[in-house]
Motif scaffolding. Structure first.
Motif, PDB file in Angstrom:
ATOM      1  N   HIS A  80       0.824  -1.206   0.000  1.00 51.98           N
ATOM      2  CA  HIS A  80       0.000   0.000   0.000  1.00 51.98           C
ATOM      3  C   HIS A  80       0.864   1.263   0.000  1.00 51.98           C
ATOM      4  CE1 HIS A  80       1.007   0.302   4.286  1.00 51.98           C
ATOM      5  NE2 HIS A  80       0.758  -0.995   4.343  1.00 51.98           N
ATOM      6  N   ASN A  81       0.247   2.376  -0.326  1.00 46.07           N
ATOM      7  CA  ASN A  81       1.003   3.627  -0.490  1.00 46.07           C
ATOM      8  C   ASN A  81       1.414   4.288   0.819  1.00 46.07           C
ATOM      9  OD1 ASN A  81      -1.463   4.695   0.384  1.00 46.07           O
ATOM     10  ND2 ASN A  81      -2.090   5.338  -1.672  1.00 46.07           N
ATOM     11  N   ARG A  82       1.092   3.668   1.957  1.00 38.19           N
ATOM     12  CA  ARG A  82       1.505   4.230   3.246  1.00 38.19           C
ATOM     13  C   ARG A  82       2.757   3.557   3.809  1.00 38.19           C
ATOM     14  NH1 ARG A  82      -3.493   2.934   3.182  1.00 38.19           N
ATOM     15  NH2 ARG A  82      -3.145   1.133   4.545  1.00 38.19           N
ATOM     16  N   LYS A  83       3.186   2.466   3.186  1.00 38.35           N
ATOM     17  CA  LYS A  83       4.351   1.743   3.693  1.00 38.35           C
ATOM     18  C   LYS A  83       5.609   2.567   3.475  1.00 38.35           C
ATOM     19  CE  LYS A  83       6.634  -2.782   3.604  1.00 38.35           C
ATOM     20  NZ  LYS A  83       6.569  -2.934   5.082  1.00 38.35           N
TER      21      LYS A  83
ATOM     22  N   ASN B 185      -4.268   0.269  -1.729  1.00 41.49           N
ATOM     23  CA  ASN B 185      -4.358  -0.397  -0.425  1.00 41.49           C
ATOM     24  C   ASN B 185      -3.897  -1.851  -0.502  1.00 41.49           C
ATOM     25  OD1 ASN B 185      -6.462  -1.417  -1.913  1.00 41.49           O
ATOM     26  ND2 ASN B 185      -7.986  -1.291  -0.275  1.00 41.49           N
TER      27      ASN B 185
END
Length: 256
Positions: free
Chosen positions: A143-146, A196
């Motif tokens: 996901h793009n938050r890692k 996600n």
């Protein structure tokens, strides 16, 4: 009753663990540790381990590498078993974990999924047979938050392949700065970040006129949360200091 102190309780993985524990009769979260000590559930949350004065059988950490020093001091002082699920540690931090394991039992894995750990076994066998004549590439997606890249699991897969090779390989993380032919003794590791995606890992053995791929896809964070809880159950019974891994957990489950 298994009493868990949960570090990183307000994060996505922390909340997955909280949700699963709420449905279990023999496991409970006694308190949480989170940088922002905001209570999202029915247990107290502290900004640091030192603020917690209660009793716990084991600590699970799904937080951030920056919290490691605080956690290791707490683990060593309290002699409490720990399950470290956080990824992105540097070499010096790995050394610190190894040193702390001389004082308390510490379980560490770059991935808490049973499927991933089976994949590692398959990777070793495949690399032993194909590694000398096939090129090896690893692709990991999250996901793009890692924050960290490559993922801890991608490194685990690369290391599993490297163990089976006769010649120590070189890890290549990007090719845009290179204008040369692919070296024979390298393992390429590529990272994708988007949407996600929970977690997807694939290793490719590319030979002449044939390609073998081994792939694992996690559909839900509950895969890792369940693995962490299983590790906590296992570690709560461990009294001897040392560094433990998913291999130890699986051997215990199989009665080995």
């Amino acid at each position: 009753m298994l009493n868990i102190l949960l570090s990183g309780c307000n994060g996505h993985m922390g909340q997955s663990i909280v949700g699963i524990c709420s449905e279990l009769d023999d496991v409970q979260i006694v308190a949480g540790i989170n940088r922002t000590a905001k209570c999202l559930n029915d247990f107290s949350v502290y900004s640091s381990c030192e603020e917690f004065s209660g009793a716990a059988d084991v600590i699970i950490d799904f937080s951030n590498p920056n919290n490691l020093d605080m956690l290791l001091k707490f683990i060593a002082d309290k002699k409490i078993p720990a399950v470290l699920c956080t990824t992105g540690y540097c070499d010096e931090q790995f050394k610190s974990i190894l040193s702390a394991s001389a004082a308390a039992p510490i379980f560490m894995s770059g991935n808490m999924s049973l499927g991933i750990n089976l994949m590692l076994s398959l990777v070793k066998k495949s690399a032993a047979v194909l590694g000398s004549t096939f090129d090896i590439e690893i692709i990991e997606k999250h996901h793009n938050r890692k924050i960290d890249a490559p993922s801890g699991t991608a490194n685990m897969i690369a290391n599993a392949a490297a163990e089976a090779l006769e010649t120590k390989p070189e890890y290549t993380y990007e090719r845009s700065s290179k204008r040369c032919k692919r070296a024979k003794n390298e393992i390429g590791i590529s990272s994708v970040r988007g949407g996600n995606i929970v977690g997807e890992h694939e290793i490719i053995f590319a030979g002449q006129n044939e390609v073998l791929s081994i792939k694992h896809s996690a559909m839900s964070r509950d895969v890792f949360a369940n693995g962490a809880i299983s590790a906590a159950r296992y570690m709560a019974k461990i009294t001897s200091p040392g560094l433990y891994s998913m291999d130890d957990l699986l051997k215990s489950a199989l009665g080995e």
